[in-house]
Design an enzyme around this catalytic site. Structure first.
Site, short mmCIF file in Angstrom:
data_model
loop_
_atom_site.label_atom_id
_atom_site.label_comp_id
_atom_site.label_asym_id
_atom_site.label_seq_id
_atom_site.Cartn_x
_atom_site.Cartn_y
_atom_site.Cartn_z
N ASP A 204 26.09 52.86 39.55
CA ASP A 204 26.08 51.54 39.42
C ASP A 204 27.02 50.78 39.97
O ASP A 204 28.44 50.85 39.60
CB ASP A 204 25.58 50.86 38.07
CG ASP A 204 24.24 51.20 37.83
OD1 ASP A 204 23.33 50.91 38.29
OD2 ASP A 204 24.24 52.10 36.58
N ASP B 8 16.44 52.49 40.60
CA ASP B 8 16.70 51.75 39.51
C ASP B 8 16.62 50.25 39.55
O ASP B 8 16.87 49.56 38.52
CB ASP B 8 18.08 52.13 38.88
CG ASP B 8 18.54 51.50 37.52
OD1 ASP B 8 17.69 51.58 36.63
OD2 ASP B 8 19.53 51.13 37.25
ZN LIG Z 1 21.29 51.37 38.05
#
Ligand SMILES: [Zn+2]
Length: 1001
Positions: A263, A373
């Site tokens: 991320d 995601d």
């Molecule tokens: Zn993510």
């Protein structure tokens, strides 16, 4: 015979975990360790290698939260290890029950060469493949003491999410920093047993299962637990036959790609992501060097760009691996962004900045969009992907749905305009696969397209500081390449998977419309300032491009290519799927505010410089219109002197009960003494907007404590408890200099206060609410309610380059799950002949309900203004927050589209000598120009993007106020498509987006 299956599984499991795996590095000697704890932020490795080091004893605490400790390790390879593989084994104090999210380190040689990272589940590094004996080894570890924000702690509020508020005590205790002998047979035996044990536990009763169990028993009978390295080869020989038995012709095929979902900021700041990427990519380059067919895929041009800028030594290894076809750039986007909230132009730039980077640096383009995601997928995306040149789409997030199971894994996804793109969701429901038996069995059993398609994708590796794919995973894949009873596993580029899927499933099932994620619905509202910063940055950048290109062509100024690229890239980074959704730690959102302020100041300067060049110097008041809609003699995308005669002022009268009435030529609005809208009438039709007996603009405060994922989730039960903020502490009204009327309301509730200014301008049908809230709430959700006297079957909510309709009822579980949904600049509730729109400058969430009294159906739309979750940022949204929203009294899609754009791109007043004509003029109902800019290739060509906004067929013309030598149609990322001659009559299908490129001169 007796059934010994449970006994064998238990025996093999325990021997593996407690005896065989520890024996992989049985012989070891501790390094001499010295350390230097940095007082503040990280430093470049070149400086880290030159620090002064103090003696350090393994077993002592190290690393305050967010701190960096450099360790220096020195040791000598024993003479009797000559000829053997020698490794480093490091345990920084890892919690091995978690794959990432904690401390990590990157290992450097003394010359600054990065060697590999160590992570919780990956604690070794190969130092010498064949030792001579007596080698002096020196290594440096740059170790990051990242605190675990989430995990075993659950969703408990913590102040460790910002270096400014975290405690300063050491977090970790090292356990091991050793020079160790690598026992290859033992390592291979561990993998053999693990793969077979996993498989046996998934297989149905039958001969294959029993053969494996017997082989495991035979191997363990041969293994001397007091001399595992010495007997491992013999034990392996007992497993050869069961491992050699090939898979059948109908085995499911796993298309594996090495992966680490990192991320770009989340429970760590951006600066730590740069290091996480450096560590993981170094390990992956190392793994590529040590394996034959393993391939690693990484998305996000931004992550590559960081390494290029900050870690040149790592960048070289990535470049080599990309050139060798083993390190695969994926996704073609700048980051794995949220794709629900960014405006259409921003999604286009995610693609163009991403693809341009990959092409420039590696000479490759990505064929697919990779978004495992992100929190839901807008129905505008299929067209944007196709028109940017992509031919496949990948995610798995929809498997997180709380209620409904998505019906397909390999399918075509159709968007609002009818574009379709081949899509795949991996049936193992993970983007962090370990190639475990359980995952493989799930992929086989759950795959929905098994009737025709042979396989599915598995992204294999630990993300977010887990270090990516491990050598154990590669070892597993090797054994699973052709193994009876198991799916077959092969490493390959996802492109190959999609090519095969296209052949195998020529007529895939089709899903039409948004891919709504039935969880994380509150990401449309959390961290309001981040959302506001995004909306402002996008619109300022679009405006800066418009005026800078107008000035470049019309006044010969320089077009600020580099600066616009840089500012777009900053904006695109902050659209990452944990920043814009408001789900990062406080540190990330604090820095985001600083970045947005920086973007604002620089785009305002570009706009000011361009407009100044266009209007000249003088003292004539001039008004510039950045919107694609002309008004009051003011051309779209142009500027005119401000007319001397203004419009008729709004009539403001006090009502008998102490409220106010506001009236202009178009609408009449009644405000109650509490500051609510009891009536809003469209004068031409005489239609009342407010539902009978109700009031609009009422603020409603809900308790909002979801079961988990605080910043992400709002659970349906939040609606059950509500307080209406009805009381006003003061109410006043005045007429402004420009002839508008303003009613000002002050309110206070618990520890919070707020002020609303309700504004009606002359000649406007928008009742504007300017709200400033000093928000001091905990676990609350603030909504602004608009009960409308409209029988709407659907709402129409703006998305990228168009809108989508959602029904207002909840007949099915799919509709009921959509109790909080997304919009961009408008949401419209409409019945045939009449509608009301709500527009906003920074709001993305709304909900809608139907009310029926005596068969009279009304529609209540509520805007989502603020939340106050406490995890991961315990102070989310505390303090002063501002919103601008408006009720468009009497609106269809055209009026809603226009009012939404006008609210986000206000006209500008400045002084000069003259107005100026628009550079681009677009005529035709429903056509909206979204970009006027110079071409990305810096040729000086003009690029104009236009879309059909009403969901109908449209026809019109685009003319350029400059000599045009040729017009070409180009893709969204400005690849040449067709020559369309010197004129450009445009015919667009519903919601079609087209990009034209004009050569000037
Ligand atoms: Zn993510």
């Amino acid at each position: 015979m007796h059934d010994d299956a449970t006994l064998t599984v238990g025996r093999a499991s325990r021997a593996l975990k407690e005896r065989i795996l520890p024996a992989v590095h049985a012989a070891s000697i501790p390094f001499d360790v010295a350390a230097h704890e940095l007082p503040g932020e990280p430093i470049p490795p070149t400086k880290g290698l030159q620090l002064e080091f103090q003696a350090y004893e393994v077993g002592t605490p190290w690393g305050p939260p967010w701190g960096t400790t450099w360790f220096r390790l020195r040791g000598t390879v024993p003479q009797h290890w000559a000829g053997r593989q020698v490794e480093l084994v490091v345990d920084l104090g890892f919690d091995v029950s978690r794959t990432g999210f904690q401390c990590e380190a990157l290992i450097y040689r003394p010359d600054g060469t990065p060697l590999k990272a160590v992570n919780p589940q990956n604690q070794h590094a190969v130092l010498v493949e064949e030792a001579a004996g007596g080698e002096e080894i020196e290594l440096f570890l740059e170790a990051a003491a990242n605190p675990e924000i989430h995990g075993s702690r659950g969703f408990i509020p913590t102040y460790e999410g910002d270096v400014l508020t975290a405690h300063r005590e050491p977090l970790y205790v090292t356990r091991r920093m050793d020079l160790a002998l690598f026992e290859e047979d033992t390592h291979e035996l561990a993998l053999d047993i693990e793969v077979l044990l996993d498989l046996a536990q998934q297989l149905p009763e039958g001969r294959r299962r029993h053969r494996i169990l017997q082989a495991l028993d035979d191997a363990l009978d041969v293994l001397d637990l007091q001399d595992i390295p010495g007997t491992a080869a013999a034990a392996r020989a007992e497993l050869t036959e069961v491992l050699a038995s090939p898979s059948g012709a109908s085995a499911h095929t796993i298309s594996a790609v090495g992966h680490a979902h990192i991320d770009s900021a989340w429970l760590w700041p951006v600066r730590e992501t740069i290091r996480k990427v450096a560590r993981t990519t170094t390990s992956m380059a190392e793994l590529i060097d040590r394996t034959e067919d393993f391939v690693y895929g990484m998305s996000s041009a931004q992550q590559y760009a960081w390494i290029k800028e900050h870690r040149p030594e790592v960048w070289e290894r990535i470049r080599e691996a990309v050139a060798a076809g083993r390190f695969l750039p994926l996704g073609g986007m700048w980051v794995e962004s949220d794709v629900v909230m960014p405006t259409g132009e921003a999604i286009v730039r995610q693609f163009s900045q991403g693809q341009r980077f990959f092409e420039r640096e590696f000479g490759v383009r990505c064929r697919g969009v990779w978004l495992p995601d992100s929190f839901g997928y807008s129905p505008a995306l299929p067209q944007l992907m196709v028109r940017a040149g992509f031919d496949w789409f990948f995610t798995q997030k929809i498997s997180w749905n709380q209620v409904n199971k998505f019906p397909h894994h390999t399918f075509e996804w159709e968007g609002i305009d009818g574009s379709r793109i081949l899509s795949h969701f991996p049936p193992m429901d993970t983007y962090n696969s370990e190639l475990s038996g359980e995952e493989l069995a799930k992929a086989t059993a759950k795959f929905r397209e098994s009737r025709r398609a042979s396989g599915s994708i598995a992204p294999v590796g630990y993300g977010d500081g887990g270090g990516g794919t491990t050598r154990e995973m590669v070892g597993r894949a090797q054994r699973l390449a052709d193994l009876e009873g198991s799916p077959t596993v092969r490493w390959e580029h996802p492109d190959q998977f999609y090519d095969r899927a296209r052949d195998e499933v020529p007529e895939p099932p089709v899903w039409v419309g948004e891919l709504y994620l039935e969880i994380h619905r509150a990401t449309l509202t959390s961290q309001h300032k981040t959302k506001q910063g995004n909306r402002r940055s996008e619109h300022l950048l679009m405006e800066a491009e418009l005026w800078a290109s107008t000035a470049a062509v019309g006044a010969g100024t320089e077009y600020p290519y580099d600066e616009l690229d840089e500012l777009w890239q900053m904006t695109l980074l902050h659209q990452f799927h944990d920043i814009l959704p408001g789900t990062s730690i406080a540190w990330v959102h604090r820095e985001a505010q600083e970045t947005y302020e920086h973007i604002r100041a620089r785009t305002e300067r570009i706009i000011h410089d361009a407009l100044t060049a266009l209007v000249g110097t003088g003292d004539v008041p001039v008004e510039a219109n950045p919107t694609p809609f002309s008004a009051d003699g003011l051309p779209a995308h142009g500027a005119s002197p401000v007319p001397e005669v203004g419009s008729d002022a709004v009539r403001l009268t006090e009502t008998k009960d102490g409220g106010f009435e506001l009236r202009n030529a178009l609408v009449s609005v009644t405000i109650t003494p509490e500051g609510h809208v009891s009536s809003a009438v469209d004068l031409a039709s005489g239609r009342e907007c407010v539902a009978p007996g109700r009031e609009a603009g009422v603020l409603q405060l809900h308790q909002d404590f979801p079961n988990k994922w605080d910043a992400w989730d709002v659970d349906r039960f939040y609606r059950n408890r509500v307080t209406e903020l009805r009381e006003a502490s003061s109410l006043s009204a005045e007429v402004t200099e420009a002839g508008g009327a303003v009613v000002t309301v002050d309110r206070s509730f618990s520890a919070s206060t707020l002020q609303q200014r309700l504004i009606l301008e002359p000649d406007s049908r928008v009742l504007r609410f300017e709200q400033s809230t000093d928000w001091q709430e905990t676990e609350k959700f603030l909504k602004a309610s608009f009960p409308l006297d409209v029988r709407a079957e659907h709402t129409a909510a703006e998305t990228q380059f168009g809108f989508h309709r959602r029904v207002t009822h909840s007949n099915t579980s799919w509709e009921a799950a959509k109790f909080e949904t997304s919009m961009h600049r408008f949401v419209l509730a409409e019945e045939p002949g009449f509608g009301v729109a709500l527009v906003n400058d920074s709001i993305y969430g709304y909900d809608v309900t139907r009310d029926v009294v005596d068969a009279d159906v009304t529609t209540t739309v509520r805007l989502s203004l603020l939340r106050a979750p406490r995890f991961p940022d315990p102070e989310t949204d505390q303090g002063v927050q501002t919103h601008v929203y408006g009720m468009v009294i009497g609106a269809g899609v055209a009026e809603a589209t226009r009012a939404g754009i006008e609210m986000n791109m206000p006209r500008r007043r400045l002084q000069g000598s003259q107005g100026f004509a628009p550079l681009v003029r677009c005529e035709g109902e429903g056509l909206v120009v979204s970009a006027v800019k110079l071409a990305e290739d810096r040729s000086g060509d003009l690029v104009v993007r236009v879309y059909e906004a009403l969901g109908r067929r449209a026809e019109g013309t685009i003319t350029v106020n400059a000599p045009v030598a040729g017009v070409r149609e180009v893709s969204l990322i400005e690849d040449d498509l067709t020559d369309v001659g010197t004129f450009a009559p445009v015919r667009l299908r519903p919601f079609e987006v087209r990009t034209l490129r004009f050569s000037l001169g």
